[in-house]
Write a protein that holds these residues in place. Structure first.
Motif, PDB file in Angstrom:
ATOM      1  N   GLY A 175     -20.913 -42.082 -29.198  1.00 51.92           N
ATOM      2  CA  GLY A 175     -21.925 -40.989 -28.418  1.00 51.92           C
ATOM      3  C   GLY A 175     -21.471 -40.334 -26.905  1.00 51.92           C
ATOM      4  O   GLY A 175     -21.042 -40.974 -26.200  1.00 51.92           O
ATOM      5  N   MET A 176     -21.584 -39.057 -27.372  1.00 51.31           N
ATOM      6  CA  MET A 176     -20.761 -38.126 -26.317  1.00 51.31           C
ATOM      7  C   MET A 176     -21.659 -36.813 -26.133  1.00 51.31           C
ATOM      8  O   MET A 176     -22.492 -36.609 -27.121  1.00 51.31           O
ATOM      9  CB  MET A 176     -19.566 -37.905 -26.843  1.00 51.31           C
ATOM     10  CG  MET A 176     -18.504 -39.101 -27.211  1.00 51.31           C
ATOM     11  SD  MET A 176     -17.050 -38.420 -28.047  1.00 51.31           S
ATOM     12  CE  MET A 176     -16.137 -37.756 -26.640  1.00 51.31           C
ATOM     13  N   ASN A 177     -21.183 -35.935 -25.228  1.00 52.96           N
ATOM     14  CA  ASN A 177     -21.808 -34.784 -25.158  1.00 52.96           C
ATOM     15  C   ASN A 177     -20.654 -33.518 -24.936  1.00 52.96           C
ATOM     16  O   ASN A 177     -21.080 -32.749 -25.491  1.00 52.96           O
ATOM     17  CB  ASN A 177     -22.075 -34.594 -23.515  1.00 52.96           C
ATOM     18  CG  ASN A 177     -23.224 -35.511 -23.169  1.00 52.96           C
ATOM     19  OD1 ASN A 177     -24.335 -35.442 -23.274  1.00 52.96           O
ATOM     20  ND2 ASN A 177     -22.931 -36.765 -22.166  1.00 52.96           N
ATOM     21  N   SER A 178     -19.293 -34.026 -25.283  1.00 55.62           N
ATOM     22  CA  SER A 178     -18.298 -32.836 -25.269  1.00 55.62           C
ATOM     23  C   SER A 178     -18.010 -32.970 -26.828  1.00 55.62           C
ATOM     24  O   SER A 178     -17.713 -33.689 -27.337  1.00 55.62           O
ATOM     25  CB  SER A 178     -17.052 -33.398 -24.558  1.00 55.62           C
ATOM     26  OG  SER A 178     -15.894 -32.399 -24.992  1.00 55.62           O
ATOM     27  N   THR A 179     -18.132 -31.621 -27.363  1.00 55.65           N
ATOM     28  CA  THR A 179     -17.704 -31.423 -28.828  1.00 55.65           C
ATOM     29  C   THR A 179     -16.303 -31.504 -29.155  1.00 55.65           C
ATOM     30  O   THR A 179     -15.819 -31.984 -30.077  1.00 55.65           O
ATOM     31  CB  THR A 179     -18.214 -29.927 -29.332  1.00 55.65           C
ATOM     32  OG1 THR A 179     -17.797 -29.027 -28.408  1.00 55.65           O
ATOM     33  CG2 THR A 179     -19.757 -29.962 -29.239  1.00 55.65           C
ATOM     34  N   ASP A 180     -15.442 -30.808 -28.360  1.00 61.60           N
ATOM     35  CA  ASP A 180     -13.942 -30.895 -28.492  1.00 61.60           C
ATOM     36  C   ASP A 180     -13.348 -32.356 -28.342  1.00 61.60           C
ATOM     37  O   ASP A 180     -12.682 -32.807 -29.117  1.00 61.60           O
ATOM     38  CB  ASP A 180     -13.105 -30.058 -27.359  1.00 61.60           C
ATOM     39  CG  ASP A 180     -13.357 -28.555 -27.530  1.00 61.60           C
ATOM     40  OD1 ASP A 180     -13.918 -28.248 -28.842  1.00 61.60           O
ATOM     41  OD2 ASP A 180     -12.971 -27.856 -26.788  1.00 61.60           O
ATOM     42  N   ALA A 181     -13.739 -33.130 -27.382  1.00 58.35           N
ATOM     43  CA  ALA A 181     -13.296 -34.637 -27.341  1.00 58.35           C
ATOM     44  C   ALA A 181     -13.906 -35.336 -28.338  1.00 58.35           C
ATOM     45  O   ALA A 181     -13.250 -36.216 -28.988  1.00 58.35           O
ATOM     46  CB  ALA A 181     -13.795 -35.283 -25.988  1.00 58.35           C
TER      47      ALA A 181
END
Length: 328
Positions: A175-181
């Motif tokens: 569950g995240m916000n950053s696409t690269d990570a």
């Protein structure tokens, strides 16, 4: 048929047996995000979602330092458990804390702090079960490991994989916000689902670059959250929030330009925001945060609102949507 009577399709996550409704309820607002929410209103909000066909409810210990999980558990207590899909998150633990904390307006003597250790993951899981009043959750997610990928894989992910193998969690993911990570983690581990907030919206299609193609390639289902980018795509007025902060002039102008084209076709901006995000083939479900029944009813009505194809054509012609973005 009104919004409360409409049926929502169910979609399976990855190769698991876990199903989510096409629209899910994000339960962070129920914990007093920005402003307090009365318990009775929180329960009524969950009831409205249920009556509208929503069967996926997403929460986390981070939301109000456990308050969201407690309120969601109470609201769902009378519902048939086998029909509910619960998702919560691991990667933070609750500690004693006095006073208001972060974005949460209802202090309860606790705060959530990062801990991606293996031991903390099991403790977090048990704490969530207790607050939710259940013996299982269908979806377990590593929460915001953007700056701690190694620790998250070694600790939280390893624990989640064991919980899944033991049948105590049905699907695991991030569950995240950053696409690269997020793309980095999806490429390094065996996840079923990626809950990604705010990175595939009318204002931000960065998930198209790497993350969504990777999810399609690896059979990872996407749950798309933050479809209104913190509110600006619900109401692009001066002072609107974008990604949890005040929107700058350029972002506000872009949102207003999108809204102007929507107006041309008698389409609420909210409807376009919801349906655009849902249209990508990687997306199994969209997650809508709501703090009262009216917001739930509106979201379900907007999800079903007819939108002419010419609207999407005009948005792309005006350079307001990436040309390769799939549209409904």
């Amino acid at each position: 048929m009104n919004a409360r009577q409409a049926a929502l399709p169910l979609r399976r996550l990855g190769a698991t047996d876990v199903e989510v409704s096409a629209v899910g309820l994000g339960c962070a607002p129920l914990a007093g995000l920005y402003t307090p929410v009365e318990e009775a209103v929180a329960t009524a909000t969950v009831d409205a979602a249920w009556d509208g066909g929503v069967r996926h409810f997403d929460t986390a210990p981070h939301y109000g330092a456990g308050l969201s999980e407690e309120r969601l558990g109470q609201a769902l207590a009378a519902k048939p458990r086998e029909a509910v899909t619960l998702s919560t998150k691991l990667g933070r633990v609750l500690v004693d804390h006095e006073g208001q904390w972060d974005l949460w307006s209802e202090p309860n003597g606790k705060a959530a702090v990062f801990d991606f250790s293996y031991r903390a993951a099991f403790a977090s899981h048990l704490g969530s079960l207790e607050r939710l009043g259940t013996d299982r959750v269908e979806i377990g997610l590593v929460h915001d490991p953007d700056d701690h990928p190694g620790a998250a894989l070694e600790g939280t992910y390893r624990a989640l994989a064991e919980l899944k193998a033991a049948g105590r969690v049905g699907a695991i993911g991030i569950g995240m916000n950053s696409t690269d990570a997020a793309a980095d983690l999806v490429s390094r581990a065996d996840f079923d689902v990626a809950l990604i907030a705010g990175r595939y919206t009318l204002l931000d299609q960065s998930a198209l670059d790497k993350l969504y193609p990777l999810c399609l390639e690896r059979g990872v289902s996407v749950i798309a959250a933050g479809v209104f980018n913190s509110g600006i795509l619900a109401d692009p007025s001066p002072g609107a929030r974008f990604d949890y902060a005040g929107a700058d002039r350029q972002v506000l102008a872009r949102a207003q330009a999108i809204s102007t084209i929507c107006d041309r076709y008698d389409t609420p901006l909210r409807a376009a925001a919801l349906q655009f995000t849902a249209a990508h083939p990687a997306v199994a479900s969209i997650l809508v945060g709501a703090r009262n029944p009216a917001e739930v009813d509106d979201a379900l009505a907007m999800y079903a609102h007819p939108i002419p194809g010419a609207l999407w054509h005009d948005l792309k012609r005006a350079g307001l949507l990436t040309e390769e973005a799939p549209v409904p």
